[in-house]
Design a protein around this motif. Structure first.
Motif, PDB file in Angstrom:
ATOM      1  N   HIS A   1       0.854  -1.304   0.020  1.00 42.98           N
ATOM      2  CA  HIS A   1      -0.026  -0.112  -0.123  1.00 42.98           C
ATOM      3  C   HIS A   1       0.796   1.293   0.022  1.00 42.98           C
ATOM      4  CE1 HIS A   1      -3.487   2.398   1.913  1.00 42.98           C
ATOM      5  NE2 HIS A   1      -3.115   2.875   0.534  1.00 42.98           N
TER       6      HIS A   1
ATOM      7  N   GLN B   1      -8.898  15.567   3.213  1.00 47.15           N
ATOM      8  CA  GLN B   1      -8.472  14.733   4.469  1.00 47.15           C
ATOM      9  C   GLN B   1      -7.060  14.965   4.946  1.00 47.15           C
ATOM     10  OE1 GLN B   1      -9.222  10.562   3.942  1.00 47.15           O
ATOM     11  NE2 GLN B   1     -10.939  10.968   2.238  1.00 47.15           N
TER      12      GLN B   1
ATOM     13  N   HIS C   1      -8.974  19.172  -6.897  1.00 45.75           N
ATOM     14  CA  HIS C   1      -8.142  18.376  -7.886  1.00 45.75           C
ATOM     15  C   HIS C   1      -7.007  18.944  -7.859  1.00 45.75           C
ATOM     16  CE1 HIS C   1     -10.805  14.974  -8.920  1.00 45.75           C
ATOM     17  NE2 HIS C   1     -11.778  15.784  -9.072  1.00 45.75           N
TER      18      HIS C   1
ATOM     19  N   GLU D   1      -9.466   1.324   8.593  1.00 43.86           N
ATOM     20  CA  GLU D   1      -9.200   1.843   7.262  1.00 43.86           C
ATOM     21  C   GLU D   1     -10.423   1.685   6.363  1.00 43.86           C
ATOM     22  OE1 GLU D   1      -5.656   1.127   5.422  1.00 43.86           O
ATOM     23  OE2 GLU D   1      -6.328   1.925   3.626  1.00 43.86           O
TER      24      GLU D   1
ATOM     25  N   ARG E   1      -6.486   5.735  -5.241  1.00 36.45           N
ATOM     26  CA  ARG E   1      -7.674   6.290  -4.432  1.00 36.45           C
ATOM     27  C   ARG E   1      -7.146   7.578  -3.752  1.00 36.45           C
ATOM     28  NH1 ARG E   1     -10.414   4.690   0.817  1.00 36.45           N
ATOM     29  NH2 ARG E   1     -11.559   6.438   1.189  1.00 36.45           N
ATOM     30  N   LEU E   2      -8.307   8.263  -4.243  1.00 35.52           N
ATOM     31  CA  LEU E   2      -7.776   9.755  -3.864  1.00 35.52           C
ATOM     32  C   LEU E   2      -8.613  10.084  -2.527  1.00 35.52           C
ATOM     33  CD1 LEU E   2      -8.509  12.566  -6.586  1.00 35.52           C
ATOM     34  CD2 LEU E   2      -6.363  12.255  -5.263  1.00 35.52           C
ATOM     35  N   ARG E   3      -7.870  10.625  -1.563  1.00 37.16           N
ATOM     36  CA  ARG E   3      -8.518  11.180  -0.385  1.00 37.16           C
ATOM     37  C   ARG E   3      -8.168  12.398  -0.285  1.00 37.16           C
ATOM     38  NH1 ARG E   3      -9.333   7.651   3.892  1.00 37.16           N
ATOM     39  NH2 ARG E   3      -8.945   5.547   3.408  1.00 37.16           N
ATOM     40  N   LEU E   4      -9.246  13.118  -0.624  1.00 39.65           N
ATOM     41  CA  LEU E   4      -8.990  14.824  -0.725  1.00 39.65           C
ATOM     42  C   LEU E   4      -9.854  15.437   0.507  1.00 39.65           C
ATOM     43  CD1 LEU E   4      -9.460  15.720  -4.557  1.00 39.65           C
ATOM     44  CD2 LEU E   4      -7.506  15.124  -3.080  1.00 39.65           C
TER      45      LEU E   4
ATOM     46  N   VAL F   1      -5.180   4.850   8.516  1.00 34.47           N
ATOM     47  CA  VAL F   1      -4.815   3.982   7.338  1.00 34.47           C
ATOM     48  C   VAL F   1      -3.434   3.423   7.420  1.00 34.47           C
ATOM     49  CG1 VAL F   1      -4.315   4.801   4.971  1.00 34.47           C
ATOM     50  CG2 VAL F   1      -6.361   5.797   5.951  1.00 34.47           C
ATOM     51  N   ARG F   2      -3.657   2.312   7.037  1.00 36.00           N
ATOM     52  CA  ARG F   2      -2.202   1.376   7.132  1.00 36.00           C
ATOM     53  C   ARG F   2      -1.466   1.568   5.793  1.00 36.00           C
ATOM     54  NH1 ARG F   2      -1.290  -1.873  11.312  1.00 36.00           N
ATOM     55  NH2 ARG F   2      -3.166  -1.717  12.241  1.00 36.00           N
TER      56      ARG F   2
ATOM     57  N   SER G   1     -11.360  13.419 -11.446  1.00 38.09           N
ATOM     58  CA  SER G   1     -11.580  12.047 -10.882  1.00 38.09           C
ATOM     59  C   SER G   1     -11.315  10.949 -11.820  1.00 38.09           C
ATOM     60  CB  SER G   1     -12.717  11.992 -10.051  1.00 38.09           C
ATOM     61  OG  SER G   1     -13.870  12.227 -10.789  1.00 38.09           O
TER      62      SER G   1
ATOM     63  N   PHE H   1      -9.328  20.381  -0.594  1.00 40.29           N
ATOM     64  CA  PHE H   1     -10.823  19.647  -1.255  1.00 40.29           C
ATOM     65  C   PHE H   1     -10.925  19.652  -2.952  1.00 40.29           C
ATOM     66  CE2 PHE H   1     -13.870  20.254   2.324  1.00 40.29           C
ATOM     67  CZ  PHE H   1     -14.505  19.017   2.460  1.00 40.29           C
TER      68      PHE H   1
ATOM     69  N   HIS I   1      -9.793   6.990 -11.142  1.00 41.63           N
ATOM     70  CA  HIS I   1     -10.501   5.736 -11.164  1.00 41.63           C
ATOM     71  C   HIS I   1      -9.905   4.973 -12.125  1.00 41.63           C
ATOM     72  CE1 HIS I   1     -13.705   6.993  -8.572  1.00 41.63           C
ATOM     73  NE2 HIS I   1     -13.910   8.128  -8.905  1.00 41.63           N
TER      74      HIS I   1
ATOM     75  N   LYS J   1      -1.903  -1.117  -3.985  1.00 43.59           N
ATOM     76  CA  LYS J   1      -2.791  -0.265  -3.658  1.00 43.59           C
ATOM     77  C   LYS J   1      -2.230   1.180  -3.620  1.00 43.59           C
ATOM     78  CE  LYS J   1      -6.231   0.299   0.172  1.00 43.59           C
ATOM     79  NZ  LYS J   1      -6.514  -0.087   1.419  1.00 43.59           N
TER      80      LYS J   1
ATOM     81  N   GLY K   1     -13.757   9.413   4.601  1.00 43.03           N
ATOM     82  CA  GLY K   1     -12.712   9.064   3.842  1.00 43.03           C
ATOM     83  C   GLY K   1     -12.970   8.709   2.403  1.00 43.03           C
TER      84      GLY K   1
END
Lengths: 294, 340, 589
Positions: B5, B79, B40, C108, B74-77, B99-100, B65, B38, B69, B30, C114
């Motif tokens: 990841h 955050q 792009h 998660e 994976r977009l975490r916006l 999140v690991r 986005s 917030f 996809h 991943k 999230g």
């Protein structure tokens, strides 16, 4: 033949039957409870005796014809409403009880009788009996039990004895018959009685009691099918096996009634009766917004 | 074996380039990009044109986005990572999610620098680093007649020119301390002032702010050492950028001006890397660290970090010293001196 | 589709027990008090409650609403894991409100925040914490969330307080105070701490409301119609989505002198209804697909014996037990044709909550006037959606006047099934003096006696169909909608799909695709002449309905020669105007 039907619109059976009755019968007043239509049952059918017994009971009780409604299912017994002077609903197979119940609910002043055979009431419509009993709606249900399907010409019914030969049980009936009286008692009917088509006078007394009973009355009338059953319910065989209900029988004792229902004998009369609230009585307290449990 | 990841903190030029390279090199892993903005991935150097309405928001966007996809990124916006547990390889997000990661790349970029001298009234400054800042400023501009700009970084000059074009009166308070990452020289000052004056700005030099007071909604009074009281609708504070590393303090990473990494952009944690404006990169030849800012630099470092994370060693080369690539614009730095 | 800033679809999503549904109830009430229109359709889990998610879904707008909206503009997450599954419905301008301080960190991918998609906006609010301040538990975070919504969307707080008071009116004063406190905390917190980014905005508007409006579901409207129509007997068997009608009537009908009986099965329910109808009393049952299957034989009897009776079929996904908590319009065939023989009966289809009321009322008139069973086709969506209703709407009658004919008392023989020009025989009911007759499911002559003569069968079959022709003649509502004149696209639809089609028509007209609609409320018998007139005006005809084969289209197609296109869906969700518009635009370009 049970129901030989003519395709002719001027079927004489439907119109001028009244001519056939004796003067004595006419004088008795029971014709006030008979329509002008003549029954279409086979000569010798037990249903004639039941009809006589019922007309007598209605006469004795001075039932108002305008408020008399007969509901029937399908089968030989289903034709019954046509022969009564009153209002009738010849419905669909097995459903006399729900329809009769619906009528009584909205017109409590009516005398509502539900009529059906053993196939109609214990076979296809068997699911309605316990619930009409549960509701204790004030109607009288007369089960014409001839242990055969007559209108379709001789097939096994839910009360046909084990081993009996019929058109659909050519190797003998593989199933055990139901005991309608025991069922009525077990379901908890507030009035359970039985009689025999061969004893119309006794039937009159039972019918009078049943109609007068406040609540659901279940009357099983054993009746010969002279066309399709020569072995089981015949006048010869049955005339002698009927017994009077023991003098000391307590009508309110369910256990005793159930014992009588299972001892192998046929008892003529009322096996069980209690006087709990009928459906409308309970509804009355709901309307008053009071608790229906005392 | 657990799935790889790759988590990238930062959705700028370095982070996005790294994500691309990681996806090219590993189609199964991943990949997650986390950003506290917030929006792009956008062209930061176009913001100044956006605020005055030269371009619209869609022209700012580098990627939408669909791109992510398609690439299964994976977009975490919006955050924010508030804490990193480097031993357990866990990120604590502000919205209370863990999140690991197996590999972590820090590309958090810069945040506005606020000289200590201005701390007292810092909330009265408007700055413009992010799209969020830009949007806020754009909203306010129609009501701005007069703006005081304090600072001296490159963006302050660029913005001033555009504000003047938009018909806003600009008073530019040259603050020698505000120049960053290069210090001001007298030669530059002269050129600088001439350029601003030609554009129509009023310039105040050899003075300094002693206080800013908010008089009302969009009404400020700036008092200078020389006793002048200047009223205006906005006070812009442009003092350059510093690496955004606050949330890393106490994590166990070595932090100086930025996150200290070796020439492979690796921190002293095996699976943790840094790239872009927030990285302070070791140069073995110089036996010293260097900081470099700008788009091109960020892309290059993002790529190098990704290669190393994929297991193919790559080394960061220091960019030519005389050219500063600042927000996509190359500026010759002959007349600038590097900060020591 | 560009939605106005004051036309907002809101979902409150939680676990069963989190109070999502009751929060939406309060929200609806407050919005209605402010003069807004609402349309609310909650999603129920197919699973047993207590484990499943429960989603309150409402749309609030200053304009009259025709659909609940396909996309969510504002999602309130009372439970993160459940809310994540709702994110796919978010609109381009979607706003997420989530709990920023859950008791511990989410694992998660189990935090809804999230998953905030680019373009969406998330607001983290300490819902639990604020609730704990208000009521010493997290129980009231649904009410806190209402405060957040009010502050964020710019709705006036005092109307919420009124709505909360009303919602908890049966509870002790402290409960009311606590909830108002919880609301206030959410409201104030948001005002003080949230920097609003989004464009959703009711602008603090209150529309001066002279409207005498109440909020009602389709089931409630139908039940209310029963009460107002002087229903005497409701017989029914519990079945989703119709049960609520019975529950309401069980409480209300006895107080109005009627009776409710819960029967052993649907056959018995229909039997009770037919029995009571025969006895001259208004009676009704409400069921769904599986129940209408069981009732078919009794409905046939009522056709043959000409017994007034009313049946509501609130359709759900089928066949068989099907999808009990999903909506579909696939019972048209059984409603119009179910049973044996030629068995004509009127089928009505309300298109909105007020029409659930109006058509249920009129159904009793039809049943008595034409001496027939009447079937009302509702569906899960109509049954369970709430709308604000102007009470004056309920007094309108655009369908026609239908007066039953009673037989004059006269000498025998009374001809119960006398053949007349209209097909309608003057009716006598039991209890009347000397009007003795027996009705039967057998073919019969005019007196009601069984008769199998072929000439008689033809005559009586024609009589029964003649009544339907008379009904079509008497029925006044034409079903046409939209602009007059030639149409590029003419839509035909029925029942709960009509709202989406109306919305689509207005969107298409905005784009200069000339569109209109034919939306019969009397589905069968067919208003052939209206259909013909409409079809001549249309370049294209598209029949929109929620079933696979296009059951109604099949029925219509035999009546006109123009080829009909079908827009059919069985995806367990109400059809949306967006889907229709996209389909048309793809074709037209």
């Amino acid at each position: 033949m049970t129901n030989q039907r003519s395709d002719d619109n001027n079927n004489p059976l439907l119109n001028s039957g009244i001519e056939y009755f004796s003067d004595e019968v006419k004088r008795s007043g029971i014709m006030n409870y008979r329509s002008t239509a003549l029954p279409t049952w086979c000569p010798g059918c037990g249903y004639y005796g039941i009809t006589h017994g019922l007309a007598n009971a209605l006469k004795n009780l001075h039932v108002n014809n305008n408020n008399l409604v007969i509901v029937s299912g399908i089968g030989c017994a289903g034709r019954y409403p046509f022969f009564v002077k009153g209002y009738g609903l010849h419905g669909i197979h097995g459903r006399a009880l729900p329809i009769a119940s619906g009528i009584k609910m909205v017109r409590p002043e009516f005398t509502v009788l539900a009529i059906g055979g053993d196939g109609d009431g214990l076979g296809i419509g068997g699911g309605h009996l316990p619930h009409a009993i549960r509701r204790n709606i004030d109607i009288t249900y007369i089960l014409f039990d001839n242990a055969i399907y007559g209108l379709t010409k001789g097939q096994a019914s839910p009360t046909t004895p084990f081993g009996q030969y019929t058109k659909t049980t050519p190797y003998g009936n593989p199933e055990k018959p139901l005991n309608p009286i025991l069922i009525g008692l077990a379901y908890g009917a507030s009035f359970v009685a039985q009689g025999f088509a061969g004893f119309p006078q006794d039937l009159t007394i039972v019918f009078q009691e049943a109609i007068q009973h406040k609540g659901f009355s279940f009357v099983v009338v054993t009746t010969p099918c002279v066309t399709f059953d020569h072995a089981n319910i015949t006048y010869q065989r049955f005339r002698n096996i009927w017994k009077k209900i023991p003098e000391d029988h307590d009508k309110q004792n369910l256990a005793n009634a159930m014992a009588l229902a299972q001892d192998g004998n046929y008892y003529n009369g009322i096996l069980f009766q209690d006087h709990r609230n009928a459906w409308h009585d309970v509804q009355q307290s709901i309307r008053k917004n009071t608790s229906i449990t005392k | 074996m657990t799935q790889k990841h790759f988590v990238i903190i930062g959705n700028g030029a370095a982070g996005n380039r790294a994500a691309d390279v990681l996806r090219e090199g590993d189609s199964h892993a991943k990949i997650t990009i986390i950003s506290d903005e917030f929006f792009h991935f956008y062209y930061r150097h176009r913001l100044k044109d956006f605020i005055v309405g030269n371009i619209d928001e869609t022209s700012l966007t580098v990627r939408s986005s669909e791109y992510y996809h398609d690439k299964h990124i994976r977009l975490r916006l919006g955050q924010q990572v508030i804490k990193i547990d480097l031993n357990s390889q866990l990120l604590y997000l502000k919205h209370m999610e863990l999140v690991r990661y197996t590999h972590l790349l820090l590309c958090t970029g810069g945040k506005p620098r606020m000289p200590e001298i201005h701390y007292r009234y810092r909330e009265h400054f408007t700055s413009m680093i992010t799209l969020d800042d830009a949007k806020h400023m754009k909203q306010q501009l129609p009501a701005v007649k007069r703006m005081i700009v304090v600072g001296g970084d490159l963006i302050s000059v660029q913005i001033t020119k555009r504000l003047l074009n938009a018909g806003i009166e600009v008073v530019f308070l040259v603050d020698r301390d505000a120049f960053w990452p290069l210090t001001f020289s007298d030669v530059i000052e002269k050129d600088f002032n001439r350029a601003l004056r030609r554009a129509g700005a009023k310039i105040i030099s050899d003075d300094a702010i002693v206080n800013i007071e908010k008089l009302g909604h969009m009404a400020y009074q700036v008092r200078t050492r020389s006793g002048e009281n200047l009223e205006c609708n906005l006070v812009g504070g442009f003092f350059g950028l510093v690496p955004q590393v606050d949330f890393l303090v106490g994590s166990g990473l070595d932090i100086d001006r930025g996150i200290l990494v070796d020439e492979h952009l690796k921190t002293h944690f095996d699976n943790v890397y840094a790239a872009g404006d927030c990285a302070q990169v070791y140069n073995p030849q110089l036996s010293n660290y260097w900081v470099s800012i700008g788009w091109g630099n960020a892309v290059k470092l993002g790529e190098i970090a990704a290669h190393n994370m994929l297991g193919s060693p790559d080394t960061a080369i220091r960019p030519p010293i005389n050219v500063l690539d600042y927000e996509g614009i190359e500026v010759k730095t002959e007349w600038w001196q590097e900060v020591s | 589709m560009i939605q106005a800033a004051d036309d907002i679809v809101i979902k409150i999503c939680g676990s069963a027990g989190d109070g999502s549904i009751s929060a939406v109830e309060i929200l609806n009430r407050a919005a209605a008090l402010m003069g807004y229109h609402i349309m609310n359709f909650d999603a129920y889990p197919a699973e047993i409650r207590g484990f499943g998610k429960s989603v309150g879904h409402t749309r609030i707008s200053r304009s009259v609403l025709l659909t609940t909206g396909k996309y969510t503009d504002c999602l309130v997450a009372l439970d993160d894991v459940h809310a994540i599954t709702e994110l796919s419905t978010m609109s381009k301008r979607g706003v997420l409100i989530y709990d920023s301080k859950p008791p511990q960190y989410h694992q998660e991918d189990q935090a809804v925040a999230g998953f905030i998609e680019p373009g969406m906006i998330g607001y983290g609010i300490p819902l639990r914490e604020l609730s704990t301040i208000a009521v010493r538990s997290s129980r009231s975070r649904n009410i806190v969330a209402l405060g957040v919504l009010a502050a964020l969307l710019h709705l006036q707080a005092e109307y919420f307080e009124t709505a909360i008071r009303k919602r908890f009116s049966a509870k002790p004063e402290t409960v009311i105070d606590n909830n108002i406190n919880a609301f206030r905390l959410g409201f104030d917190y948001t005002l003080q701490n949230v920097n609003k980014y989004d464009e959703l905005d009711f602008q603090h508007h209150v529309y001066s409301s002279n409207r005498d409006s109440i909020i009602m579901s389709g089931n409630e409207a139908a039940a209310r119609a029963c009460l107002d129509a002087d229903l005497r007997l409701y017989a029914g068997y519990p079945i989703t989505p119709a049960t609520r009608i019975m529950e309401i009537l069980a409480k209300e009908l006895p107080l109005k002198g009627g009776f409710v009986v819960q029967t052993e099965d649907e056959i018995s329910a229909a039997g009770h209804v037919v029995g009571a109808g025969f006895a001259g009393a208004r009676s009704l049952t409400a069921t769904s697909g599986p129940g209408i299957c069981l009732m078919s034989e009794m409905i046939n009897l009522a056709v043959m014996a000409e017994i007034p009776s009313v049946f509501i079929d609130s359709q759900r996904g089928g066949p068989s037990t099907g999808l009990p908590t999903k909506t579909e319009q696939s019972d048209f065939n059984i409603a119009a044709f179910g049973g044996s023989g030629d068995s004509p009966r009127p089928v009505l289809a309300p298109t909105s909550v007020p029409e659930c009321y109006l058509l249920t009322r009129i159904a009793f008139d039809l049943a008595e006037c034409y001496q027939t069973p009447v079937i009302i086709l509702m569906d899960f969506f109509l049954s369970n959606r709430f709308e604000d209703i102007d009470l004056n709407q309920l007094n309108s009658n655009v369908f026609g006047r239908f007066t039953p004919q009673t037989a004059p008392l006269k000498d025998q023989p009374y001809l119960r099934f006398e053949v007349t020009d209209t097909g309608i025989s003057p009716r006598a009911i039991p209890g009347m003096e000397n009007m003795f007759h027996t009705v039967t499911g057998l073919e019969h002559d005019e007196r009601g006696f069984p008769n199998y003569g072929k000439a008689n069968h033809l005559k009586m079959t024609a009589k029964r169909h003649k009544k339907m022709e008379t009904l079509v003649r008497d029925w006044q509502e034409t079903g046409t909608f939209g602009p007059e004149g030639q149409l590029d696209v003419g839509f035909i639809s029925w029942g709960s799909s009509v709202g989406a089609v109306m919305e689509a028509i207005s969107l298409l007209n905005d784009q200069n695709i000339h569109s209109g609609g034919f939306f019969p409320r009397l589905l069968s018998p067919l208003q052939t002449s209206h259909l013909e007139v409409f079809s001549r005006r249309c370049k294209r005809i598209i029949v929109v309905e929620m079933n696979y084969t296009g059951q109604y289209a099949n029925y219509l197609q035999v009546a006109i020669s123009k080829r009909m296109e079908r827009f059919t869906r069985v995806d367990a969700e109400p059809i949306s105007s967006e889907d229709i518009v996209n389909w048309i635009i793809k074709d037209e370009s």
